[in-house]
Design a protein around this motif. Structure first.
Motif, PDB file in Angstrom:
ATOM      1  N   GLN A  23       0.773  -1.332  -0.093  1.00  0.00           N
ATOM      2  CA  GLN A  23       0.204   0.054   0.273  1.00  0.00           C
ATOM      3  C   GLN A  23       0.962   1.262   0.009  1.00  0.00           C
ATOM      4  O   GLN A  23       1.946   1.113   0.601  1.00  0.00           O
ATOM      5  N   GLN A  28      -3.890   2.522   5.679  1.00  0.00           N
ATOM      6  CA  GLN A  28      -5.475   2.268   5.202  1.00  0.00           C
ATOM      7  C   GLN A  28      -5.217   0.604   5.009  1.00  0.00           C
ATOM      8  O   GLN A  28      -6.247  -0.067   5.442  1.00  0.00           O
ATOM      9  N   GLY A  29      -4.080   0.137   4.558  1.00  0.00           N
ATOM     10  CA  GLY A  29      -3.886  -1.283   4.355  1.00  0.00           C
ATOM     11  C   GLY A  29      -4.077  -2.048   5.698  1.00  0.00           C
ATOM     12  O   GLY A  29      -4.539  -3.171   6.134  1.00  0.00           O
ATOM     13  N   ALA A  32      -7.462  -1.976   7.528  1.00  0.00           N
ATOM     14  CA  ALA A  32      -8.492  -2.962   6.839  1.00  0.00           C
ATOM     15  C   ALA A  32      -7.873  -4.396   6.954  1.00  0.00           C
ATOM     16  O   ALA A  32      -9.012  -5.266   7.244  1.00  0.00           O
ATOM     17  N   CYS A  33      -6.769  -5.023   7.028  1.00  0.00           N
ATOM     18  CA  CYS A  33      -6.490  -6.065   7.145  1.00  0.00           C
ATOM     19  C   CYS A  33      -6.494  -6.651   8.728  1.00  0.00           C
ATOM     20  O   CYS A  33      -6.735  -7.819   8.995  1.00  0.00           O
ATOM     21  N   SER A  65     -11.501  -7.388   1.983  1.00  0.00           N
ATOM     22  CA  SER A  65     -12.083  -6.010   1.045  1.00  0.00           C
ATOM     23  C   SER A  65     -10.870  -5.791   0.003  1.00  0.00           C
ATOM     24  O   SER A  65      -9.930  -6.365   0.049  1.00  0.00           O
ATOM     25  N   THR A  67      -9.010  -3.366  -0.480  1.00  0.00           N
ATOM     26  CA  THR A  67      -7.624  -2.753   0.222  1.00  0.00           C
ATOM     27  C   THR A  67      -6.672  -4.005   0.653  1.00  0.00           C
ATOM     28  O   THR A  67      -5.535  -3.888   0.373  1.00  0.00           O
ATOM     29  N   CYS A  68      -7.347  -4.966   1.329  1.00  0.00           N
ATOM     30  CA  CYS A  68      -6.533  -5.804   2.264  1.00  0.00           C
ATOM     31  C   CYS A  68      -6.319  -6.888   1.102  1.00  0.00           C
ATOM     32  O   CYS A  68      -5.200  -7.530   1.090  1.00  0.00           O
TER      33      CYS A  68
END
Length: 86
Positions: A23, A28-29, A32-33, A65, A67-68
């Motif tokens: 990322q 953000q990553g 999400a993860c 998601s 992103t993840c």
């Protein structure tokens, strides 16, 4: 409930290297993860093993998601590149 902050911190440490590389904006990553790893791989998260968490998340990649998903694809590619060829 001191276990929740500890588990969150541990999850960030477990997933940080692969996510940061996948990322442009690591926060953000990570967010999400980490949330998804807690939901999809709770036993692996409790084990505190980065390899187990990543392996579980890769197995369940279709449930993540976008992103993840991108972060997990990057980790999967890195694992495959690092594994010895027979």
């Amino acid at each position: 409930m001191t276990h929740i902050p500890f588990a969150l911190g541990a999850a960030l440490l477990i997933l940080s290297p692969g996510i940061a590389a996948a990322q442009g904006a690591p926060d953000q990553g990570k967010k999400a993860c980490v949330a998804e790893a807690r939901r999809l791989c709770p036993m692996e998260m409790k084990s505190m093993s980065r390899k187990k968490v990543e392996g579980c998340m890769i197995q369940k990649i279709e449930q993540t998601s976008p992103t993840c998903h991108a972060a997990m694809l990057r980790i999967k590619a890195e694992r495959e590149a690092a594994s010895p060829r027979r």
